[in-house]
Design an enzyme around this catalytic site. Structure first.
Site, PDB file in Angstrom:
ATOM      1  N   ASP A  46       0.247  -1.881   0.375  1.00 19.84           N
ATOM      2  CA  ASP A  46      -0.436  -0.435  -0.143  1.00 19.84           C
ATOM      3  C   ASP A  46       0.696   1.176  -0.058  1.00 19.84           C
ATOM      4  OD1 ASP A  46      -3.276   0.968   0.911  1.00 19.84           O
ATOM      5  OD2 ASP A  46      -1.605   2.125   1.145  1.00 19.84           O
ATOM      6  N   TYR A  51       2.890   9.771  -0.639  1.00 20.01           N
ATOM      7  CA  TYR A  51       4.432   9.496   0.042  1.00 20.01           C
ATOM      8  C   TYR A  51       5.570   9.913  -0.458  1.00 20.01           C
ATOM      9  CZ  TYR A  51       0.960   6.368   2.175  1.00 20.01           C
ATOM     10  OH  TYR A  51      -0.803   5.906   3.372  1.00 20.01           O
ATOM     11  N   LYS A  76      -2.475   5.708  -4.131  1.00 23.22           N
ATOM     12  CA  LYS A  76      -3.885   6.923  -3.822  1.00 23.22           C
ATOM     13  C   LYS A  76      -3.495   8.429  -4.705  1.00 23.22           C
ATOM     14  CE  LYS A  76      -3.778   4.551   0.960  1.00 23.22           C
ATOM     15  NZ  LYS A  76      -2.637   4.296   0.112  1.00 23.22           N
ATOM     16  N   HIS A 109      -7.374   9.537  -1.882  1.00 23.11           N
ATOM     17  CA  HIS A 109      -7.345   9.826  -0.748  1.00 23.11           C
ATOM     18  C   HIS A 109      -7.887  10.326   0.408  1.00 23.11           C
ATOM     19  CE1 HIS A 109      -2.315   9.696   0.966  1.00 23.11           C
ATOM     20  NE2 HIS A 109      -3.188   8.996   1.942  1.00 23.11           N
ATOM     21  N   LYS A 232       3.003  -1.403   8.997  1.00 21.51           N
ATOM     22  CA  LYS A 232       4.367  -0.880   8.589  1.00 21.51           C
ATOM     23  C   LYS A 232       6.079  -0.455   9.432  1.00 21.51           C
ATOM     24  CE  LYS A 232       6.039   3.319   9.100  1.00 21.51           C
ATOM     25  NZ  LYS A 232       6.632   4.142  10.208  1.00 21.51           N
ATOM     26  N   SER A 233       6.328  -1.487   8.966  1.00 20.95           N
ATOM     27  CA  SER A 233       8.047  -1.341   9.583  1.00 20.95           C
ATOM     28  C   SER A 233       9.615  -1.164   8.754  1.00 20.95           C
ATOM     29  CB  SER A 233       7.886  -2.250  11.151  1.00 20.95           C
ATOM     30  OG  SER A 233       9.307  -2.030  11.206  1.00 20.95           O
ATOM     31  N   VAL A 234       9.546  -0.645   9.208  1.00 22.51           N
ATOM     32  CA  VAL A 234      11.678  -0.885   8.232  1.00 22.51           C
ATOM     33  C   VAL A 234      12.190  -1.836   9.082  1.00 22.51           C
ATOM     34  CG1 VAL A 234      11.310   1.775   6.686  1.00 22.51           C
ATOM     35  CG2 VAL A 234      12.013   1.142   9.351  1.00 22.51           C
ATOM     36  N   ARG A 238      10.193  -6.923  13.181  1.00 20.56           N
ATOM     37  CA  ARG A 238       8.718  -6.330  13.225  1.00 20.56           C
ATOM     38  C   ARG A 238       8.256  -6.593  12.262  1.00 20.56           C
ATOM     39  NH1 ARG A 238       8.634  -2.018  16.751  1.00 20.56           N
ATOM     40  NH2 ARG A 238       8.960  -2.723  19.252  1.00 20.56           N
ATOM     41  N   ASN A 242       4.824  -8.903  12.418  1.00 22.10           N
ATOM     42  CA  ASN A 242       3.783  -8.388  11.563  1.00 22.10           C
ATOM     43  C   ASN A 242       2.709  -9.451  10.668  1.00 22.10           C
ATOM     44  OD1 ASN A 242       3.562  -6.026  13.581  1.00 22.10           O
ATOM     45  ND2 ASN A 242       4.519  -5.108  11.886  1.00 22.10           N
TER      46      ASN A 242
END
Length: 279
Positions: A46, A51, A76, A109, A232-234, A238, A242
């Site tokens: 997504d 962004y 979006k 959006h 979301k995580s980088v 994590r 998730n």
């Protein structure tokens, strides 16, 4: 690899219920973050024009070696492109940035109800984009019940999706119920309230009993309610955490206890008055 359940949208397109979000992922980190998500098993990404990292998603898709048909990509429409011609051009720009011929899902959006461009006209442009084959499905994001009702009353296409803020402190039941009544799937952004729910004693007790983290319990609550989520995580650990949501279940009592945490507390803007247009 874990099989992620899919939801069938109102036009027959199927979407993985769990995805990977890239909101606030810096453009220069997006490719690697998405490649990590692919390695873990995510097949639903997504992103959004706002962004500024669609290109990184496209680079990751190309580098991954995955078949285009195996990855579901959402983007979006940016807030500055609500006029018809601008929306049509923006869709082409998203396709170019992503490096694909067709998006799986393209959303408005924000409704921006206070600006001089009517979101119904924007929705009509989205219908054109869909009919031109540039998106397999179209939908909206942050639309409230009156916004949705106008789309249903004034156009012939029901949104496939409404992506809204949902988490245990903002269960957003009225909008979710309207969506369910009219065949509009709910996608939940800010699914853990930007971390605000993670210290909640109710969630902590459930997590401790199940041997899970509070984030996993919260995301599992979304899954069992039928929401589509894309945390979301980088951080790889994590990202993996998730994704590990499908080998346990919450009881009805757990579900009710989590839903009962609602306090109508937003972490993001109020869609009824939000009018931000990026420069």
């Amino acid at each position: 690899m874990t099989a992620v359940p899919s939801i069938t949208l109102n036009n027959g397109v199927t979407i993985p219920q769990l995805g990977f979000g890239v909101y606030q992922v810096p453009p220069e980190q997006t490719k690697d973050a998405v490649l990590t998500a692919f390695e873990v098993g995510y097949r639903h990404i997504d992103t959004a024009e706002m962004y500024r990292n669609e290109a990184g998603v496209g680079e990751a898709l190309k580098e991954s070696g995955l078949s285009r048909e195996d990855v579901f990509i959402t983007s979006k429409l940016n807030n500055g492109y609500h006029r018809r011609d601008d929306a049509l051009r923006a869709a082409d720009e998203s396709l170019a940035a992503l490096g694909v011929e067709q998006m799986d899902l393209f959303l408005i959006h924000w409704p921006l109800p206070t600006i001089d461009v009517d979101y119904v006209e924007t929705w009509k442009a989205m219908i054109e984009i869909h009919r031109a084959g540039k998106a397999r499905a179209i939908g909206v994001s942050n639309f409230q019940v009156p916004h949705l009702r106008r789309l249903l009353d004034e156009t012939e296409v029901v949104p496939a999706v409404n992506q809204i803020e949902v988490h245990p402190y903002l269960t957003n039941e009225q909008v979710r119920a309207f969506g369910a009544e009219h065949g509009i799937a709910t996608e939940a952004w800010s699914p853990i309230a930007q971390g605000a729910v993670l210290g909640d004693p109710v969630l902590q007790r459930i997590a401790e009993r199940l041997g899970r983290t509070t984030a996993q319990v919260t995301l599992r609550w979304h899954i069992q309610r039928g929401d589509i989520v894309f945390p979301k995580s980088v951080t790889r650990s994590r990202v993996e955490e998730n994704f590990a949501l499908f080998d346990f279940e919450l009881s009805d009592e757990d579900m009710d206890a989590i839903t009962g945490l609602n306090r109508d507390q937003r972490t993001g803007p109020d869609p009824d008055v939000f009018d931000y247009i990026p420069s």
